[in-house]
Every structure is written in C-alpha cells, then in structure tokens.
Design a protein around this motif. Structure first.
Motif, PDB file in Angstrom:
ATOM      1  N   VAL A 216     -28.595 -21.477  13.957  1.00  0.00           N
ATOM      2  CA  VAL A 216     -29.298 -20.628  14.918  1.00  0.00           C
ATOM      3  C   VAL A 216     -29.155 -19.136  14.603  1.00  0.00           C
ATOM      4  N   THR A 217     -28.296 -18.802  13.659  1.00  0.00           N
ATOM      5  CA  THR A 217     -28.071 -17.388  13.356  1.00  0.00           C
ATOM      6  C   THR A 217     -29.145 -16.881  12.382  1.00  0.00           C
ATOM      7  N   PRO A 218     -29.416 -15.562  12.392  1.00  0.00           N
ATOM      8  CA  PRO A 218     -30.379 -15.014  11.429  1.00  0.00           C
ATOM      9  C   PRO A 218     -29.916 -15.289   9.992  1.00  0.00           C
ATOM     10  N   LEU A 219     -30.852 -15.442   9.066  1.00  0.00           N
ATOM     11  CA  LEU A 219     -30.497 -15.765   7.676  1.00  0.00           C
ATOM     12  C   LEU A 219     -29.643 -14.693   7.024  1.00  0.00           C
ATOM     13  N   ASP A 220     -29.846 -13.435   7.480  1.00  0.00           N
ATOM     14  CA  ASP A 220     -29.057 -12.353   6.883  1.00  0.00           C
ATOM     15  C   ASP A 220     -27.814 -12.041   7.712  1.00  0.00           C
ATOM     16  N   SER A 221     -27.296 -13.043   8.412  1.00  0.00           N
ATOM     17  CA  SER A 221     -26.085 -12.848   9.195  1.00  0.00           C
ATOM     18  C   SER A 221     -25.369 -14.192   9.332  1.00  0.00           C
ATOM     19  N   SER A 222     -24.356 -14.210  10.169  1.00  0.00           N
ATOM     20  CA  SER A 222     -23.574 -15.426  10.404  1.00  0.00           C
ATOM     21  C   SER A 222     -22.977 -15.302  11.796  1.00  0.00           C
ATOM     22  N   ALA A 223     -22.477 -16.410  12.313  1.00  0.00           N
ATOM     23  CA  ALA A 223     -21.830 -16.357  13.634  1.00  0.00           C
ATOM     24  C   ALA A 223     -20.672 -15.350  13.606  1.00  0.00           C
ATOM     25  N   ALA A 224     -19.888 -15.405  12.529  1.00  0.00           N
ATOM     26  CA  ALA A 224     -18.719 -14.520  12.450  1.00  0.00           C
ATOM     27  C   ALA A 224     -19.139 -13.048  12.489  1.00  0.00           C
ATOM     28  N   GLU A 225     -20.219 -12.727  11.770  1.00  0.00           N
ATOM     29  CA  GLU A 225     -20.669 -11.328  11.755  1.00  0.00           C
ATOM     30  C   GLU A 225     -21.250 -10.916  13.109  1.00  0.00           C
ATOM     31  N   GLU A 226     -21.938 -11.858  13.770  1.00  0.00           N
ATOM     32  CA  GLU A 226     -22.490 -11.547  15.096  1.00  0.00           C
ATOM     33  C   GLU A 226     -21.342 -11.306  16.083  1.00  0.00           C
ATOM     34  N   ILE A 227     -20.285 -12.112  15.961  1.00  0.00           N
ATOM     35  CA  ILE A 227     -19.121 -11.944  16.841  1.00  0.00           C
ATOM     36  C   ILE A 227     -18.434 -10.608  16.543  1.00  0.00           C
ATOM     37  N   GLN A 228     -18.303 -10.277  15.255  1.00  0.00           N
ATOM     38  CA  GLN A 228     -17.688  -8.998  14.877  1.00  0.00           C
ATOM     39  C   GLN A 228     -18.466  -7.833  15.502  1.00  0.00           C
ATOM     40  N   GLN A 229     -19.792  -7.962  15.493  1.00  0.00           N
ATOM     41  CA  GLN A 229     -20.644  -6.914  16.081  1.00  0.00           C
ATOM     42  C   GLN A 229     -20.345  -6.704  17.552  1.00  0.00           C
ATOM     43  N   VAL A 230     -20.166  -7.802  18.314  1.00  0.00           N
ATOM     44  CA  VAL A 230     -19.983  -7.621  19.763  1.00  0.00           C
ATOM     45  C   VAL A 230     -18.563  -7.168  20.116  1.00  0.00           C
ATOM     46  N   VAL A 231     -17.573  -7.472  19.266  1.00  0.00           N
ATOM     47  CA  VAL A 231     -16.204  -7.075  19.633  1.00  0.00           C
ATOM     48  C   VAL A 231     -15.822  -5.702  19.101  1.00  0.00           C
ATOM     49  N   GLY A 232     -16.546  -5.230  18.092  1.00  0.00           N
ATOM     50  CA  GLY A 232     -16.242  -3.900  17.565  1.00  0.00           C
ATOM     51  C   GLY A 232     -15.122  -3.919  16.533  1.00  0.00           C
ATOM     52  N   THR A 233     -14.911  -2.759  15.927  1.00  0.00           N
ATOM     53  CA  THR A 233     -14.022  -2.702  14.761  1.00  0.00           C
ATOM     54  C   THR A 233     -12.529  -2.749  15.104  1.00  0.00           C
ATOM     55  N   ASP A 234     -12.188  -2.637  16.394  1.00  0.00           N
ATOM     56  CA  ASP A 234     -10.769  -2.747  16.786  1.00  0.00           C
ATOM     57  C   ASP A 234     -10.265  -4.176  16.673  1.00  0.00           C
TER      58      ASP A 234
ATOM     59  N   ALA B 183     -18.790 -18.895  22.284  1.00  0.00           N
ATOM     60  CA  ALA B 183     -17.886 -17.999  21.543  1.00  0.00           C
ATOM     61  C   ALA B 183     -18.389 -16.561  21.627  1.00  0.00           C
ATOM     62  N   LEU B 184     -19.690 -16.408  21.461  1.00  0.00           N
ATOM     63  CA  LEU B 184     -20.284 -15.066  21.516  1.00  0.00           C
ATOM     64  C   LEU B 184     -20.111 -14.468  22.918  1.00  0.00           C
ATOM     65  N   GLN B 185     -20.370 -15.309  23.917  1.00  0.00           N
ATOM     66  CA  GLN B 185     -20.270 -14.863  25.314  1.00  0.00           C
ATOM     67  C   GLN B 185     -18.818 -14.488  25.673  1.00  0.00           C
ATOM     68  N   VAL B 186     -17.866 -15.337  25.265  1.00  0.00           N
ATOM     69  CA  VAL B 186     -16.453 -15.071  25.578  1.00  0.00           C
ATOM     70  C   VAL B 186     -15.977 -13.829  24.825  1.00  0.00           C
ATOM     71  N   ALA B 187     -16.388 -13.694  23.559  1.00  0.00           N
ATOM     72  CA  ALA B 187     -15.991 -12.517  22.773  1.00  0.00           C
ATOM     73  C   ALA B 187     -16.513 -11.250  23.444  1.00  0.00           C
ATOM     74  N   ARG B 188     -17.740 -11.327  23.933  1.00  0.00           N
ATOM     75  CA  ARG B 188     -18.351 -10.153  24.558  1.00  0.00           C
ATOM     76  C   ARG B 188     -17.604  -9.804  25.840  1.00  0.00           C
ATOM     77  N   SER B 189     -17.319 -10.832  26.663  1.00  0.00           N
ATOM     78  CA  SER B 189     -16.702 -10.531  27.957  1.00  0.00           C
ATOM     79  C   SER B 189     -15.214 -10.206  27.829  1.00  0.00           C
ATOM     80  N   ALA B 190     -14.560 -10.670  26.750  1.00  0.00           N
ATOM     81  CA  ALA B 190     -13.120 -10.375  26.607  1.00  0.00           C
ATOM     82  C   ALA B 190     -12.899  -8.892  26.334  1.00  0.00           C
ATOM     83  N   GLY B 191     -13.851  -8.273  25.661  1.00  0.00           N
ATOM     84  CA  GLY B 191     -13.830  -6.825  25.442  1.00  0.00           C
ATOM     85  C   GLY B 191     -12.498  -6.293  24.965  1.00  0.00           C
TER      86      GLY B 191
END
Ligand SMILES: NC(=O)c1ccc[n+]([C@@H]2O[C@H](COP(=O)([O-])OP(=O)(O)OC[C@H]3O[C@@H](n4cnc5c(N)ncnc54)[C@H](OP(=O)(O)O)[C@@H]3O)[C@@H](O)[C@H]2O)c1
Length: 185
Positions: free
Chosen positions: A78-96, A46-54
């Motif tokens: 596997v995510t950091p305790l102060d984050s989540s998969a959803a937040e990591e995905i939000q980070q890579v796709v940006g605020t748009d 999911a992280l990889q696809v989100a990043r490459s979909a841009g």
C-alpha cells in the motif's frame, strides 16, 4: 475504564515478568522510558500510533516490523513505490526518533526459537543511524540470531518487497509459515 487492549498488554507484561525473571530485575534496575520501542502493529495502526505517540518517542529507537500489504487484493503493497512503511513512519515521527526496519522478513513462529532448519535466523536490518542499528543488532544476537545490516532506511523498500514475496509464496509452495530467508555467501 481501561481499554481491553491495555488490559491485555498489562496481562502480557505480567506473564513475561514471570517467564523471564532476569529480565524483570534488569527492567527494575533501569526505570524510566524504554530506549527501544517496537511497533508490532499492522501498517495503518503503526503509522497512527507513531503519529499520536509524538514526543513520547523522542530519543528512542523505533523498530518498524510491518509488511504493508494491500489486504484487499493481496497483490502488492500500500506504500508509494518510491517509499516504504519505515520511511513513512520516520516522516511522521521526525528526526528525534531513529527508525530501524527489522524483523519483517522473519515469521513469528520461527522467531520464538531463533532458528529455522537448524541454522540461526537472519534478521535483516535497515536504518540511517548506526548506533540505533547496533542496538537492534545486539538485541537480535541476544536471541541467538544473526543480524545483517543491509544499509540505510531506504533499503526498507526492498525489505518490504522481500517480506511481501515471502508471504505471497507461502500458499503456492505450501511452506506453512515455516520458511526463512537466509543469506549464504
Ligand atoms: N506474524 C508474523 O509472522 C509477522 C512477520 C513479520 C512481520 N509481521 C508484521 O508484524 C505486524 C504485526 O503482525 P501480527 O501477525 O502480530 O498481526 P496481528 O495478529 O494482526 O496483530 C496486530 C496487533 O495489533 C493490534 N492493533 C491493531 N490495530 C491497532 C490500533 N489501531 N491500535 C493499537 N493496536 C492495534 C491488534 O490488537 P487487537 O487484537 O486488539 O485488534 C493486535 O494485537 C504486522 O505489521 C506484520 O506485517 C508479522
């Protein structure tokens, strides 16, 4: 030559068109890019696809359904305790892109009927954008389930912990993936 995944995706799209002809006329009436994309993938993919979909995702609601479990130990996420998969995905796709966490606390088998134990399934939803959450809530209602807005995207940490717990108790409690999480007043 197309990738076997693309061929399977095409075959599934054809099958869905046959099974839900009304939906097909709806799709035909609204050509162009989808306004909602669901990342129905394991967390790393999911992280990889989100990043490459841009930019292809710009303006869309992106639904993250994953439970980012450490499959080597099956004893945590596997995510950091102060984050989540959803937040990591939000980070890579940006605020748009408006990321919404949903469906990670419901099992696939029950989702196909929309209910568990004769009551509508609860679908817990987290996100920072109200309009995006409303859109997913509408989708949930159209499947005869009950959407519950649990707060901002950082609540995904708790939803993912809940999802992990729900998975971890399947075997000891012999639930056989037929359990659901229901919020009762
Ligand atoms: N199943 C449930 O009840 C349930 C409930 C709540 C949440 N979830 C979450 O939903 C997500 C999907 O679950 P699932 O049970 O459907 O998992 P799954 O059966 O493992 O399916 C994963 C899908 O992702 C594809 N995939 C894997 N890596 C990929 C990549 N790099 N690029 C493109 N596609 C890739 C796989 O394709 P290939 O077959 O070609 O490898 C497969 O179609 C997971 O994050 C899970 O935590 C599942």
């Amino acid at each position: 030559m197309t990738h076997p995944r693309d061929d399977r995706a095409q075959a599934l799209a054809e099958e869905l068109k046959q099974r839900f002809p009304d939906a097909e006329s709806h799709w035909a009436a609204s050509p162009g890019p989808a306004d909602v994309t669901v990342l129905a993938l394991p967390y790393d993919a999911a992280l990889q696809v989100a990043r490459s979909a841009g930019a292809a995702l710009a303006g869309q609601v992106l639904v993250d359904i994953c439970n980012p479990i450490n499959f080597s130990t099956m004893d945590g996420r596997v995510t950091p305790l102060d984050s989540s998969a959803a937040e990591e995905i939000q980070q890579v796709v940006g605020t748009d892109v408006k990321v919404v966490k949903a469906f990670n606390t419901t099992f696939a088998g029950l989702l196909t009927t929309g209910e568990g134990h004769d009551v509508p399934l609860d679908v817990l939803i987290a996100g920072d954008d109200s309009a995006a959450k409303d859109k997913i809530a509408e989708l949930v209602r159209s499947g005869a389930m009950r959407p519950l807005d649990v707060g901002p995207l950082r609540r995904a940490r708790e939803l993912e912990a809940m999802g992990f717990l729900h998975i971890a108790i399947q075997e000891p409690l012999q639930l056989n993936w037929h359990s659901s999480i229901k919020i009762l007043p």
